[in-house]
Every structure is written in C-alpha cells, then in structure tokens.
Motif scaffolding. Sequence first.
Motif, PDB file in Angstrom:
ATOM      1  N   LEU A   1       5.668   8.925  80.822  1.00 35.25           N
ATOM      2  CA  LEU A   1       4.469   8.084  80.832  1.00 35.25           C
ATOM      3  C   LEU A   1       3.703   8.206  82.142  1.00 35.25           C
ATOM      4  N   PHE A   2       4.393   8.410  83.242  1.00 29.69           N
ATOM      5  CA  PHE A   2       3.720   8.578  84.523  1.00 29.69           C
ATOM      6  C   PHE A   2       2.897   9.871  84.537  1.00 29.69           C
ATOM      7  N   GLY A   3       3.489  10.943  84.021  1.00 29.46           N
ATOM      8  CA  GLY A   3       2.727  12.195  83.937  1.00 29.46           C
ATOM      9  C   GLY A   3       1.538  12.081  82.998  1.00 29.46           C
ATOM     10  N   LEU A   4       1.711  11.349  81.898  1.00 30.19           N
ATOM     11  CA  LEU A   4       0.618  11.148  80.944  1.00 30.19           C
ATOM     12  C   LEU A   4      -0.503  10.301  81.574  1.00 30.19           C
ATOM     13  N   ALA A   5      -0.137   9.321  82.371  1.00 26.16           N
ATOM     14  CA  ALA A   5      -1.140   8.494  83.036  1.00 26.16           C
ATOM     15  C   ALA A   5      -1.949   9.297  84.046  1.00 26.16           C
ATOM     16  N   LEU A   6      -1.258  10.209  84.757  1.00 24.85           N
ATOM     17  CA  LEU A   6      -1.976  11.053  85.709  1.00 24.85           C
ATOM     18  C   LEU A   6      -3.010  11.936  85.004  1.00 24.85           C
ATOM     19  N   ALA A   7      -2.764  12.340  83.779  1.00 24.64           N
ATOM     20  CA  ALA A   7      -3.697  13.190  83.029  1.00 24.64           C
ATOM     21  C   ALA A   7      -4.867  12.402  82.466  1.00 24.64           C
ATOM     22  N   ARG A   8      -4.787  11.040  82.473  1.00 24.30           N
ATOM     23  CA  ARG A   8      -5.859  10.192  81.930  1.00 24.30           C
ATOM     24  C   ARG A   8      -6.286  10.650  80.532  1.00 24.30           C
ATOM     25  N   PRO A   9      -5.480  10.535  79.562  1.00 24.02           N
ATOM     26  CA  PRO A   9      -5.811  11.048  78.219  1.00 24.02           C
ATOM     27  C   PRO A   9      -6.875  10.186  77.547  1.00 24.02           C
ATOM     28  N   TYR A  10      -7.591  10.773  76.592  1.00 22.93           N
ATOM     29  CA  TYR A  10      -8.550  10.058  75.753  1.00 22.93           C
ATOM     30  C   TYR A  10      -8.537  10.699  74.380  1.00 22.93           C
ATOM     31  N   PHE A  11      -9.133  10.017  73.437  1.00 24.80           N
ATOM     32  CA  PHE A  11      -9.136  10.494  72.062  1.00 24.80           C
ATOM     33  C   PHE A  11     -10.564  10.472  71.543  1.00 24.80           C
ATOM     34  N   THR A  12     -10.921  11.465  70.760  1.00 23.81           N
ATOM     35  CA  THR A  12     -12.240  11.514  70.143  1.00 23.81           C
ATOM     36  C   THR A  12     -12.143  11.017  68.715  1.00 23.81           C
ATOM     37  N   SER A  13     -13.211  10.324  68.318  1.00 22.05           N
ATOM     38  CA  SER A  13     -13.274   9.827  66.940  1.00 22.05           C
ATOM     39  C   SER A  13     -14.725   9.770  66.542  1.00 22.05           C
TER      40      SER A  13
END
Length: 807
Positions: A71-83
């Motif tokens: 989760l820490f690595g995922l937070a560093l990547a700042r993910p987003y989703f398109t819809s």
Amino acid sequence: MFPAFVASGFAIAGAVMMFGPALIHLLNRNRYRTVQWAAMDFLLEAMQSNRRLLRIRDLLLMILRAAALLLFGLALARPYFTSDTDPQTTAGTSRPPHAILVIDNSLSSTLESISGSALDQAKEQARQFVETLPSNSKISVLPLSGSQTHRIADPFSSRTDAIDAIDKVAATHGAGELTHALNQARSLAEELPSHTPHVIVFGDQQAAQWQRLARTSPPEEEMPVLLVGSEGAPPGNAWIEDFRLPDGLAELGMNSRLVATVRYQGDSPRHNVAVTLRVRDHEIETKFVDFPAGDSTRTLAFDYVFDPMEIDPDRTTSLPISVSLDGDALTADDARWLVVPLLASTPVVFIDQWSDAEESPALGRVGDTWILRQLLSPPSDSAGTEQPLVRAIHLSQREAEGETLRAALRDARLAVVSGIETPSASLVDTLHSYVQQGGQLAIAASGSFDPAAWNEFAWRGGQGILPRPLGTETIGHSLDELSEDLRPFRIASKGLLDHAYFHIANLDETQLIDLYTDALFFKTVVPQEEANHPSASPDTSQLPTQPPWLSWTPPITLLTSGNNAADTSQNRATTIAQFDNGIDFVVQRNVGKGQIVFFSSGVSSNWSTLPSTNAVLIFDRVLRNQLASTFQRFNFAVGETALLPLPPGAGDASVQVEAPGSGVVRSVSPRFLNEATRGVLVENLDTSGIYWLSDRINNDPMSDSPEMASRYRLPLSATPAAWESELGRLDQQQFDALQLPSQFRWQESATAIGGTGINLSGQTWWQWLIALVIVLLLVEMTVAATPPWLAWLVERGSSSSSSNAAS
C-alpha cells in the motif's frame, strides 16, 4: 618397529575414544522404558499451544508487513481511475489526462466585485483544479482573448509551471473567441497523442459568447469540453455600444453630427446617466439619459463644428474624439473612441451630358449629375471663406477626354458618371486606370443611357468600368416616351439594410425602409450575372500596366501591403440593393485598389421620382461612403493589427507607440508597405482607447522642449466589441437550451471539479492509502508484542477443542 607399533596403538585408542560414545548410544537406543508421568502431559500440551500461537502470529505479521509495503508503494504512485458515463466519448481510456485550461480574460472578465474581478475568480478555480490532477498529467494554459492566444506554449508537466502560467494571464479588452480557442486546443491535443485531452473553460461563462459559438454549429468530436459555472448574478451594466460619424468624414467649418448609441441591461432602472462628448480630451457637451429596468437603448446626437484653424490644408489630419458615461462595475466599456480624418476639401469629378456653361437651372436644362452635386456639395449661405468638404469639378462628356480628364482626376478621390449615352474608348481607359490606382467610381444609368453601347465599350470582358455586363434591352419606359404601359416599381426592402451604406443616424429600420421605398421607378437597365455572359472570363495576362499618376496615396491595408498584394481585379460583383421586381439596383465591384458602384436607374427625373423625394439620400449615402473609403483607416477593433503609413520625411527612426491609460511606450521599427511608402505594423492592441504614434524620444507627450518636439504624432483608436458588454451569464438551463454537441458538458462551480469534470476518480485515494499503511503498522506492532489476552484467547480455543475431542 617399536615406535611404529606404539603409534598404531595410540591411533586405535584415539578412534575408540572418539566413536565409542556414539556407538554405545546407538547400541542402547532400543533399550528404554516408557514411564507415564502426569506432569509431562501438561508440558507437552503447553508446547503444542505455544507452537500454534507463534505460527499464527508469524503468519499475521507477514500479512500485515507485506500489505503495508504494497500500500505504501501504491500511495507513492498516486493511482487514479478513468470512467465515463457517456458512451459516445472515449474519455474512459488508460491514457493520462492532458488538461487544456481555457481562461476567459476578455473584456467582461474585468468586471469588479467584492471578491475580486471575474478573471481573478477564474484563475483561482483553475489553480485549485491543477492541484487535483495526477502527477503524470500534462497541462496547457490558453487565454481566451488577446495576443497571447497566438502563442501556444508546450504543455506543462509541472503543476508549479502551470500555476505560474495561470498567474500570468492578463485581462484584455478584446472579445472572447471560443471557436479560436477550441481550434488551438485541438492543435495542442494532436501534438500530444499519448494523453487524453480534456478542455476546461474557466470564466464568467458569458451567455453571448456561447450563443455565438452555438450559431456556428460546432462539430461533434472526441475531445470533451467542460464549462465551469460562475457564481453570482452580474450587476446592471451601461455601456457605449456604438459611436460614429455617419459620413465617415467631417466638413471643416460646418456642423458635423456625431451619433452615440448607449445601452443598458439591469434589473433596476438608472436615472440621470451623464454621457459626455470630448474632443482631444476637452469636454464639449454632456447629456443625461434615463434607463428603465431590463434592456434598453438610447441614441444621442452631438453637433460639433471642427475648427479649420486646427487643420493643415496641405495634408489630411486626424482628430481623436470620444464619448463616455458615468462609470459602473465594468469600466472598460464606459467610453468609446473615434479618430476622425479631417481635410480642408477634396475634389470630386462629375461627368454628364452638359458643361457648366451649357447648364441653365432656370430653364430646366441641367446635367444628370446636378442633383448629386447639390447633395455632396450644397451651396453655402455663409459669407465665410470655408469650403465644403466636397469641391465639385463638373465636366461634360466632350471635356472629359485626354489630359483634361486626367488632370481633373489626379487630385480627386471620387468620380461620378451619369447621363452619358455612349462612352468613348478614351473615357473608359482613363477611368479604368483611375480605379486601378485606388479611385472610386460611381456610374448611374439615366437620360439617354444606351445599355447596348455601354456593354460594348465599357464592359470589355470584365476589364472595363462596368461591374457586370448589361442586358441590351431596358425594362419599362421613361416619362418622356409617352407610353401608356407604365408599370412603376420600388426599391425592395428585403436585405436593403444589410449594408452600412444605407444607415442614417437617428432613423430606425422602419423609418429607413419607408424612406427608401417612397420613390417610384419607371425604367431601368438590367445588370446580368457574369456566368450568363459570353465574355465573363477575360484573359488578363496581356493587359498593359501604367505608372501611377494620382497625386494621393490610397489607403494601405494588410492585404495591399507587401510584394504579394491582393489582386482584386477579378473579384465578382456583389448586389447590395434590388428592385421589388428582382432586378439589381445597386451593384459594386472591386477593381485594382479602387471600387466601382453601378446604379441601374434613378438619377434622371424621367426614369424615376427619386430626385424629387427624400429617397435620393440613397445616392448621398453611397457616394459619401465611397469617398470616406479612400482615406487611411485609423479606427480598429481591439485585438486587430493596425497598419499605418508614416508621413513623408519620417525617416528610419523607430516609432514610439504609447498605449492608452497605462502610458506604456514601446518601439516599433518602420517597414516598407509598398515601393514608395514606409509605415509600421502595430500589434497587441489589447486595450481600448487611443494609441499615439510619434518619433518623440521623450516619453512625455506634453513636453514643449524644441529638441524633443515630434515631427509627427498620429492617433489610432482601438474599440471593444459591443456584445462583450452583455454580462448575462449561462446557467444549466440555458446551457441545455443551446443544444451543443455531446462533448460539451456543464459543471456547477460549487461541485468538486477534479473527478467529475475530467472523468477521473481516485486522485485523492493516495491519502487514504497512507492512512491505511499507518493503521497496518500500528496493528503489526501490537501483534508483535503478543499481549496476554491474545495468548489467553488461543489457550481458550485450545482447551475448548480438547474438551470437544474428549467428549
């Protein structure tokens, strides 16, 4: 031998000592006794419980630590989703977004309020939006108005750079051209195909801007466009909608009427609004008007006599004048400026069937141009020496030949021909050369006009002085033909007022239609379409070129300057007025640098009642506008590029351009506009008002120092678009009524525009991911400590399972 024996003994003894215990242990393994000891059962049970507890704890710790790292690595990547909720668009892609921010910095954005200007609010919304974008986004900033829109910078990868670009967007007095901004956005999107483009428009969402866009019927495309609504209703606004000199020129020493149109839109009435006329910043006259609530317009006429003492009789002089009203929240439209060209007098050549010596008004024998001479150059009742604007030069057809005609035309800006039965080849050649150089020519069919002869000698396959070929037969009969088959017709009202020629100050459309349709016409010639004429496609490659012989220089525009001047000799003729029987009445055509206007009927009283009615003003309007078009243009719209020639002897020094209001002075280098004329190209006319061009080194225009005296000081005006003052703002209901394509979407400003606006979700999830990592680490620390309650819980579970097994 003894030593060797001894050594062997010691070796055997050592081996026995080393392997002996192990051998004894192996021999005795199978000889043990099982002793049942009650305490040992409890010890074994405790060991099994501890082993199970440790195994569960280690597994739980491994899960917690792995989840925290993930989760820490995922937070560093700042993910987003398109819809995407609209299946017709392709916003729902995996490509990162390219946010194209269109910021409205037009005139209406300068509207001030307690929370700042409309532009300040739009920039704040844009800055907040930038902060919500993913880190791998691209950001472009496009001002909606002004010269900045001509420069498209590379998209920004940094939020800081994008915010700096937003802060640099400055307000202008120009119009907001949404079509131009969307075209630039499309170009930016094409340059970055790796990202998904999204256009977001920040501003006051002026209803007039979007209505103009809707009338152009924008095509449907994949690039979504988001409108971010503006909060609050605009206040009432009064502005100068129009300010003009109806004839375009002022007659020195004679009364000139200046017409100002003032408009108001607001929910409450306004009373005693002062409207002031100023000439060279000197107050001349103030009038007061009242406005009711709603939308209302007032037309004010100011009379002013321009002093001949201010004019150099050897050259044209331009004079800045303005009209302004009491200030309100939108101050940029409370004044409008006009630069009026002034001159002592200008000759106009009139050619008809009689000379001055042969005319006798008392006997009713006058040439067909007599009524036109009275309109343009009326006799003065004043005992003064001032000459009217138009100085009439009257020639008969016999006099209008050779060098006599050329000498008369050399200083004239307009020539009028009427009442000529058959033109001579010499007359046609001279007039054609005159128009090619920039002269204005008006031809009227009247008297003994022979359309067949004119078509033969003056059409010349489009290279003569007729804007269109003529039919050989006339329609109708003149009054002196004593025909009983008189079928009069009138000027058609449809489309008549589409041309500025026919507008008159203080008269509305109904009054103008009644004025122009009052006259009856009995006879007319028939201008034909060029496509229906056998000589409609002339060969111009072998036409001879003549050196210019006019003493004045025609106005220079962006089209006529440079080496590739626009060739308008083959421009097709256009109809600007018709009769109600469908025959063209007024036809015009550009030829070279000049223009030809043809009237198919009207000047002669035998052909119509026009000379005896007020409808004769139609000739006055057309001829005066033709005359005004021969002078250099000094009035421009905000955002235009001005091209001005410099006076003779200006030299090669840089020209100082002083902007209105701010007093900012910048230098512009002169350039050759044509082979003989030098001038300047003035760009960035983003502020309304008067710009001054001079060769003054000192920036102080009021300096009286001889060494600082300017050899010339030229004004030009920049005028804002009137519709920009209509402050009505778009709302959701009005937006839906525009029926724009599906890629246009409305977003209320109160709603978070980060996700819904650009069809993204999850941009702020990284914050929750970091919070979850912290929670997991706290749980991991708690589990690693192995508190007593956890062991007790495991023991209770073990004991309960044992009891179940025993039972």
